[in-house]
Scaffold this motif. Sequence first.
Motif, PDB file in Angstrom:
ATOM      1  N   UNK A 185       0.821  -1.208   0.000  1.00 23.73           N
ATOM      2  CA  UNK A 185       0.000   0.000   0.000  1.00 23.73           C
ATOM      3  C   UNK A 185       0.855   1.259   0.000  1.00 23.73           C
ATOM      4  N   UNK A 186       2.091   1.145   0.517  1.00 23.62           N
ATOM      5  CA  UNK A 186       2.980   2.308   0.620  1.00 23.62           C
ATOM      6  C   UNK A 186       3.954   2.410  -0.538  1.00 23.62           C
ATOM      7  N   UNK A 187       3.799   1.586  -1.564  1.00 22.91           N
ATOM      8  CA  UNK A 187       4.820   1.532  -2.607  1.00 22.91           C
ATOM      9  C   UNK A 187       4.983   2.867  -3.341  1.00 22.91           C
ATOM     10  N   UNK A 188       3.880   3.619  -3.535  1.00 22.67           N
ATOM     11  CA  UNK A 188       3.989   4.899  -4.234  1.00 22.67           C
ATOM     12  C   UNK A 188       4.759   5.909  -3.393  1.00 22.67           C
ATOM     13  N   UNK A 189       4.513   5.897  -2.086  1.00 28.71           N
ATOM     14  CA  UNK A 189       5.245   6.784  -1.182  1.00 28.71           C
ATOM     15  C   UNK A 189       6.730   6.442  -1.208  1.00 28.71           C
ATOM     16  N   UNK A 190       7.060   5.165  -1.062  1.00 33.26           N
ATOM     17  CA  UNK A 190       8.450   4.745  -0.997  1.00 33.26           C
ATOM     18  C   UNK A 190       9.176   4.961  -2.321  1.00 33.26           C
ATOM     19  N   UNK A 191       8.459   4.815  -3.430  1.00 35.73           N
ATOM     20  CA  UNK A 191       9.088   4.970  -4.746  1.00 35.73           C
ATOM     21  C   UNK A 191       9.582   6.391  -4.980  1.00 35.73           C
ATOM     22  N   UNK A 192       9.031   7.369  -4.265  1.00 38.42           N
ATOM     23  CA  UNK A 192       9.439   8.765  -4.439  1.00 38.42           C
ATOM     24  C   UNK A 192      10.696   9.105  -3.642  1.00 38.42           C
ATOM     25  N   UNK A 193      11.187   8.150  -2.833  1.00 38.62           N
ATOM     26  CA  UNK A 193      12.318   8.410  -1.948  1.00 38.62           C
ATOM     27  C   UNK A 193      13.557   7.631  -2.394  1.00 38.62           C
ATOM     28  N   UNK A 194      14.720   8.132  -1.989  1.00 36.69           N
ATOM     29  CA  UNK A 194      15.958   7.390  -2.215  1.00 36.69           C
ATOM     30  C   UNK A 194      15.998   6.192  -1.269  1.00 36.69           C
ATOM     31  N   UNK A 195      16.957   5.283  -1.475  1.00 33.33           N
ATOM     32  CA  UNK A 195      17.048   4.110  -0.613  1.00 33.33           C
ATOM     33  C   UNK A 195      17.294   4.497   0.841  1.00 33.33           C
ATOM     34  N   UNK A 196      18.171   5.477   1.064  1.00 35.82           N
ATOM     35  CA  UNK A 196      18.442   5.923   2.434  1.00 35.82           C
ATOM     36  C   UNK A 196      17.185   6.542   3.045  1.00 35.82           C
ATOM     37  N   UNK A 197      16.460   7.320   2.268  1.00 33.70           N
ATOM     38  CA  UNK A 197      15.229   7.938   2.772  1.00 33.70           C
ATOM     39  C   UNK A 197      14.166   6.879   3.053  1.00 33.70           C
ATOM     40  N   UNK A 198      14.113   5.871   2.222  1.00 30.44           N
ATOM     41  CA  UNK A 198      13.173   4.776   2.471  1.00 30.44           C
ATOM     42  C   UNK A 198      13.457   4.103   3.811  1.00 30.44           C
ATOM     43  N   UNK A 199      14.740   3.849   4.072  1.00 28.33           N
ATOM     44  CA  UNK A 199      15.096   3.200   5.335  1.00 28.33           C
ATOM     45  C   UNK A 199      14.767   4.089   6.524  1.00 28.33           C
ATOM     46  N   UNK A 200      14.936   5.407   6.366  1.00 25.57           N
ATOM     47  CA  UNK A 200      14.579   6.338   7.440  1.00 25.57           C
ATOM     48  C   UNK A 200      13.085   6.304   7.709  1.00 25.57           C
ATOM     49  N   UNK A 201      12.291   6.343   6.650  1.00 24.41           N
ATOM     50  CA  UNK A 201      10.837   6.313   6.805  1.00 24.41           C
ATOM     51  C   UNK A 201      10.384   4.992   7.423  1.00 24.41           C
ATOM     52  N   UNK A 202      10.970   3.889   6.989  1.00 26.76           N
ATOM     53  CA  UNK A 202      10.602   2.580   7.534  1.00 26.76           C
ATOM     54  C   UNK A 202      10.933   2.501   9.017  1.00 26.76           C
ATOM     55  N   UNK A 203      12.072   3.062   9.417  1.00 29.61           N
ATOM     56  CA  UNK A 203      12.450   3.049  10.837  1.00 29.61           C
ATOM     57  C   UNK A 203      11.443   3.837  11.670  1.00 29.61           C
ATOM     58  N   UNK A 204      11.033   5.006  11.189  1.00 31.07           N
ATOM     59  CA  UNK A 204      10.018   5.795  11.896  1.00 31.07           C
ATOM     60  C   UNK A 204       8.688   5.037  11.952  1.00 31.07           C
ATOM     61  N   UNK A 205       8.342   4.362  10.878  1.00 29.34           N
ATOM     62  CA  UNK A 205       7.087   3.619  10.827  1.00 29.34           C
ATOM     63  C   UNK A 205       7.108   2.469  11.832  1.00 29.34           C
TER      64      UNK A 205
END
Length: 261
Positions: A207-227
């Motif tokens: 469900x979050x693939x569109x959100x994650x696709x807009x971010x770099x790999x490092x940003x994705x990992x940051x967002x996942x950690x917060x989640x």
Amino acid sequence: MQDQPLEVLSRTVLLRPGVDLTMRLPARSAPTITDLGCGSGLLGPVLRARFPKARITGVDAGAAALQEAWKTGTYDALEEQRPCDWAPQTAPDILILNDPGWLGPDWLDPEAAALIPLFERLAPGGVLAVQMANQSHAPSHRLWLDLAAVHFADRLPKDAMPASPDPAALYDLLEPLGTLGLWETEYYHRLPLEGPGHPVRHLTLSAARTVLAALSKDEQQTLIAHYDEAMHSIYPPRGEGAATHLLYAQKHLFFTLTRPA
């Protein structure tokens, strides 16, 4: 409820609503059924058990998924095409859509509603049966958007996650067309706390693939950690030791629409 490995649990989360929808279909001796957007054939065995004499056709755009669907041994035919382009040679008696994310974000727009032409391809007296997750307001889904808005506001794409269907809007769109049954069910899943990452995250990544696709790999990992951190607070652990788990609620919206004979 028994703890299950997450890959098995993911299939269970998808399958249970499909089973419930199938069991609400009217009894017919040998209907023609189209499983539109059948994917890897998760619902095929359920449809075959419910309608052992039916002719069941699966339609999906993915060749690899169709290969897996064929291995279930429950489909009489499989067709590789985009579900939204489906145009059957023979109108089916039952058209079933099990969690059809391919409908797109504007499928309830009366000017572009994808459901109307699908419904019109049914045989007279035929049934359109649909179930979909109704989770966009739940913390498990909403937090992807909220956290991205806080940490990466300038990167968040428009319509990053599709909105949940409004039952009243769905009623207004479909009720004039035929006999409508509309209901919602909330399922509770026992998720084991095992492996890396929060288990709810594993169930919501698609469900979050569109959100994650807009971010770099490092940003994705940051967002996942917060989640993951937020999920531990919202879905607290229960039990002790090896039996530690959490309780996850997921709503699904269902409808059946019968075409006039």
